[in-house]
Design a protein around this motif. Structure first.
Motif, PDB file in Angstrom:
ATOM      1  N   ARG A   1     -41.729  61.042   3.060  1.00  0.00           N
ATOM      2  CA  ARG A   1     -42.293  59.789   3.557  1.00  0.00           C
ATOM      3  C   ARG A   1     -43.214  59.170   2.505  1.00  0.00           C
TER       4      ARG A   1
ATOM      5  N   LEU B   1     -38.343  53.496   6.654  1.00  0.00           N
ATOM      6  CA  LEU B   1     -39.731  53.729   7.065  1.00  0.00           C
ATOM      7  C   LEU B   1     -39.893  53.536   8.570  1.00  0.00           C
TER       8      LEU B   1
ATOM      9  N   LYS C   1     -40.924  60.675  13.672  1.00  0.00           N
ATOM     10  CA  LYS C   1     -41.994  61.643  13.480  1.00  0.00           C
ATOM     11  C   LYS C   1     -42.783  61.842  14.766  1.00  0.00           C
TER      12      LYS C   1
ATOM     13  N   THR D   1     -38.357  56.702  10.195  1.00  0.00           N
ATOM     14  CA  THR D   1     -39.185  57.907  10.052  1.00  0.00           C
ATOM     15  C   THR D   1     -40.469  57.810  10.857  1.00  0.00           C
ATOM     16  N   SER D   2     -41.016  56.616  11.029  1.00  0.00           N
ATOM     17  CA  SER D   2     -42.244  56.512  11.813  1.00  0.00           C
ATOM     18  C   SER D   2     -41.982  56.758  13.291  1.00  0.00           C
TER      19      SER D   2
END
Length: 109
Positions: free
Chosen positions: A2, A69, A76, A72-73
């Protein structure tokens, strides 16, 4: 992963801003100021310049890094919720002491 993606995103966005600011607009010729550039504005564009191709490539990379991004945000937070169970306290709940008696005012005569 990340951190690398975020670093790449920042670098590409800085490069993209610089390239857009360095390019001249479609109607930036001197004739455009006096209304004589209608053929260049509405006519065929011709071959793209090298800077325009670099700008297009940087914009595509910027969109791809933005997409990953975002993935992945959101991923997560859902992974962290599924891996770590909510914390449960082993202690009994804390009880507050009983309220103190209010002072009594002296009787008036």
């Amino acid at each position: 992963m990340r951190f690398m993606l975020t670093s790449l995103h920042i670098i590409v966005s800085t490069i993209l801003i610089g390239m857009v600011l360095l390019q001249k607009g479609k109607g930036a010729d001197i004739g455009a100021a006096f209304g004589g550039a209608s053929n260049t504005v509405f006519g065929p564009r011709g071959a793209q310049s090298f800077m325009a191709k670099l700008t297009t490539g940087a914009a595509i990379i910027f969109m791809i890094t933005s997409f990953f991004l975002a993935i992945t945000s959101t991923r997560k937070s859902s992974i962290m919720e599924s891996v770590t169970p909510p914390a449960q306290s082993q202690q009994a709940p804390m009880q507050l002491p009983p309220p103190a008696a209010a002072p009594v005012a002296p009787a008036q005569k």
